[in-house]
Design a protein around this motif. Sequence first.
Motif, PDB file in Angstrom:
ATOM      1  N   PRO A  41       1.030  -1.165  -0.284  1.00 59.31           N
ATOM      2  CA  PRO A  41       0.124   0.309   0.076  1.00 59.31           C
ATOM      3  C   PRO A  41       1.034   0.839  -0.053  1.00 59.31           C
ATOM      4  N   VAL A  42       0.140   2.161  -0.423  1.00 55.85           N
ATOM      5  CA  VAL A  42       0.611   3.536  -0.698  1.00 55.85           C
ATOM      6  C   VAL A  42       0.221   4.710   0.184  1.00 55.85           C
ATOM      7  N   ILE A  43       1.445   5.769   0.326  1.00 59.41           N
ATOM      8  CA  ILE A  43       1.350   7.134   0.801  1.00 59.41           C
ATOM      9  C   ILE A  43       1.127   8.403  -0.486  1.00 59.41           C
ATOM     10  N   SER A  44       0.526   8.710  -0.647  1.00 60.99           N
ATOM     11  CA  SER A  44       0.735   9.577  -1.771  1.00 60.99           C
ATOM     12  C   SER A  44       0.079  11.078  -1.094  1.00 60.99           C
ATOM     13  N   LEU A  45       1.223  12.242  -2.003  1.00 60.36           N
ATOM     14  CA  LEU A  45       0.527  13.144  -1.926  1.00 60.36           C
ATOM     15  C   LEU A  45      -0.443  13.357  -2.802  1.00 60.36           C
ATOM     16  N   SER A  46      -0.972  14.565  -2.997  1.00 66.67           N
ATOM     17  CA  SER A  46      -2.461  15.040  -3.444  1.00 66.67           C
ATOM     18  C   SER A  46      -2.416  15.855  -4.672  1.00 66.67           C
ATOM     19  N   PHE A  47      -2.694  15.122  -6.206  1.00 68.85           N
ATOM     20  CA  PHE A  47      -2.955  16.534  -7.044  1.00 68.85           C
ATOM     21  C   PHE A  47      -4.285  15.645  -8.133  1.00 68.85           C
ATOM     22  N   PRO A  48      -4.480  16.363  -8.666  1.00 72.26           N
ATOM     23  CA  PRO A  48      -6.004  16.421  -9.314  1.00 72.26           C
ATOM     24  C   PRO A  48      -6.499  14.683  -9.966  1.00 72.26           C
ATOM     25  N   ALA A  49      -5.336  13.970 -10.330  1.00 72.44           N
ATOM     26  CA  ALA A  49      -5.057  12.646 -11.122  1.00 72.44           C
ATOM     27  C   ALA A  49      -5.037  11.431 -10.283  1.00 72.44           C
ATOM     28  N   ILE A  50      -5.062  11.878  -8.694  1.00 74.32           N
ATOM     29  CA  ILE A  50      -4.261  10.311  -8.277  1.00 74.32           C
ATOM     30  C   ILE A  50      -5.087   9.662  -7.896  1.00 74.32           C
ATOM     31  N   ASN A  51      -7.049  10.215  -8.158  1.00 75.01           N
ATOM     32  CA  ASN A  51      -8.101   8.893  -7.619  1.00 75.01           C
ATOM     33  C   ASN A  51      -8.051   8.439  -8.151  1.00 75.01           C
ATOM     34  N   GLU A  52      -7.827   8.329  -9.419  1.00 68.57           N
ATOM     35  CA  GLU A  52      -8.077   7.144 -10.477  1.00 68.57           C
ATOM     36  C   GLU A  52      -6.954   6.523 -10.213  1.00 68.57           C
ATOM     37  N   LEU A  53      -6.188   6.312  -9.016  1.00 68.14           N
ATOM     38  CA  LEU A  53      -5.522   5.264  -8.888  1.00 68.14           C
ATOM     39  C   LEU A  53      -4.991   4.341  -7.437  1.00 68.14           C
ATOM     40  N   VAL A  54      -5.071   5.529  -6.460  1.00 68.55           N
ATOM     41  CA  VAL A  54      -4.895   5.237  -5.140  1.00 68.55           C
ATOM     42  C   VAL A  54      -6.350   6.021  -4.397  1.00 68.55           C
ATOM     43  N   LYS A  55      -6.735   4.757  -3.345  1.00 66.38           N
ATOM     44  CA  LYS A  55      -8.601   4.977  -3.448  1.00 66.38           C
ATOM     45  C   LYS A  55      -8.732   4.749  -1.782  1.00 66.38           C
ATOM     46  N   GLU A  56      -8.878   6.741  -1.516  1.00 67.45           N
ATOM     47  CA  GLU A  56      -8.330   7.243  -0.014  1.00 67.45           C
ATOM     48  C   GLU A  56      -9.027   5.274   1.168  1.00 67.45           C
ATOM     49  N   GLY A  57      -7.934   4.856   2.199  1.00 66.42           N
ATOM     50  CA  GLY A  57      -8.822   4.233   3.254  1.00 66.42           C
ATOM     51  C   GLY A  57      -8.745   3.005   2.476  1.00 66.42           C
TER      52      GLY A  57
END
Length: 456
Positions: free
Chosen positions: A382-398
Amino acid sequence: MVEIIKYKGFDHIWQYSGPWLYYLLAAYISLPILAYKLLPYFFHSRRASTRKSVLILVLGDLGHSPRMCYHALSFSKIGYDVSLCGYIETRPPEEVVDDLNIDIVPIGVVHNVHSLPFVIFAIQKIFTQLKQLVKILWDKGAGIDVVMIQNPPSIPILLIVLLFKLFIHRQWKVVIDWHNLNYTILNLRFQNINHPLVRLMKFYESFLGRFADLNITVTKQMKKFLINDFGFDKSKVTTFYDRPGMQFKPAENKQPRKEHEIFQDVKNIEQYRILISSTSFTPDEDFDVLLDALELYDKSDKSTTPPILLIVTGKGPLKEKFVQRVIELDYSPKVIVKTAWLTSEDYPIILAQADLGISLHTSSSGIDLPMKIVDFFGCGVPVISLSFPAINELVKEGNNGLIAEDSTAENIDKLLEKVFTDETLLSRLKEGALLESKSRWDENWMSVLRSRFVNE
């Protein structure tokens, strides 16, 4: 006395010319058209072959261009002969090297050995690469069906490929694989979107990109941008998400933590949480915020927080600065930081040993995605990622990771403490990452892109 000559126009020429002048004018008008039509056949004859061919051009290190190497393998699997062209700074994956259908063609790396000013070196680099690309396209172009270009960089590669197609090889299908936007990367240097060079780069990309037969994007937001902002034909743009190669797989056990040299000098390694990141040490990733977060973690009085081993893989222009900062911070044994330049074989093995990955990629455009997170998920990390507009297409929070909406050291420190002290949360994130690991490149490529290159 000066005699005045009266202008009679061209009537006297037509009067005495006869039909030969009409033939001459017809030839004058038709010669450029004939040259345009006949030039490809005059210079090159297409080889007789039942197999199709693709030329993949990468102005980057092939050993660290996994997406383009995966494309090469996928083309090979559908019966294409592949010429994979790029820098050979590190060895490409063994499956690429061993594939009999893939011919690796080196492109020389241009270094700024004389420390020239940016603009002067850029011009020198462009002309050097132009010469290399012309030679490759001239030597290889006759039997090619598809030319795939990695973008960025787009100068000079995009222009020269389109010119070759226009004047010599009009059978080519030109494909651009959009990893990011070149003009936003250039803007990292100038920090001024209206700078003349940045505006010129944007025009160059947006204008020439329209002539490609197919544009492949790494996110849906990038597809939307190319259509709405660059004016691309919607039918010529498709999104193809990165997926991990087969070498990235979850670890069956943590035994390599004791066997690999990177872990051997860490006492009580089994007590450490392993945090991993990969980078090219460029300005679009601010590792100072992570080092500051680890300083806060190190000085925390909480006895419940486990020690951390941070492994940062890769190399690049800011690596020396990173190492110097680590020395200055002088962490206690609670925080150990190591840098490593791993082979393509070792990297997935070490990656699979991590408890958590971290991505500090902020995206110059906001609409690309870091390949490193795809690799993390391939290994079930799993990952911690900084936020930017497209990141939600890959990382699903929680679900498969956490997104740091606030990219401060204090917030990163809190997220690290949260993950490493809450076993239930870490277990849930690992389950989500393991689920992501089941989605693979081959199946995705065959489903999304195969039909674009195979006539059923």
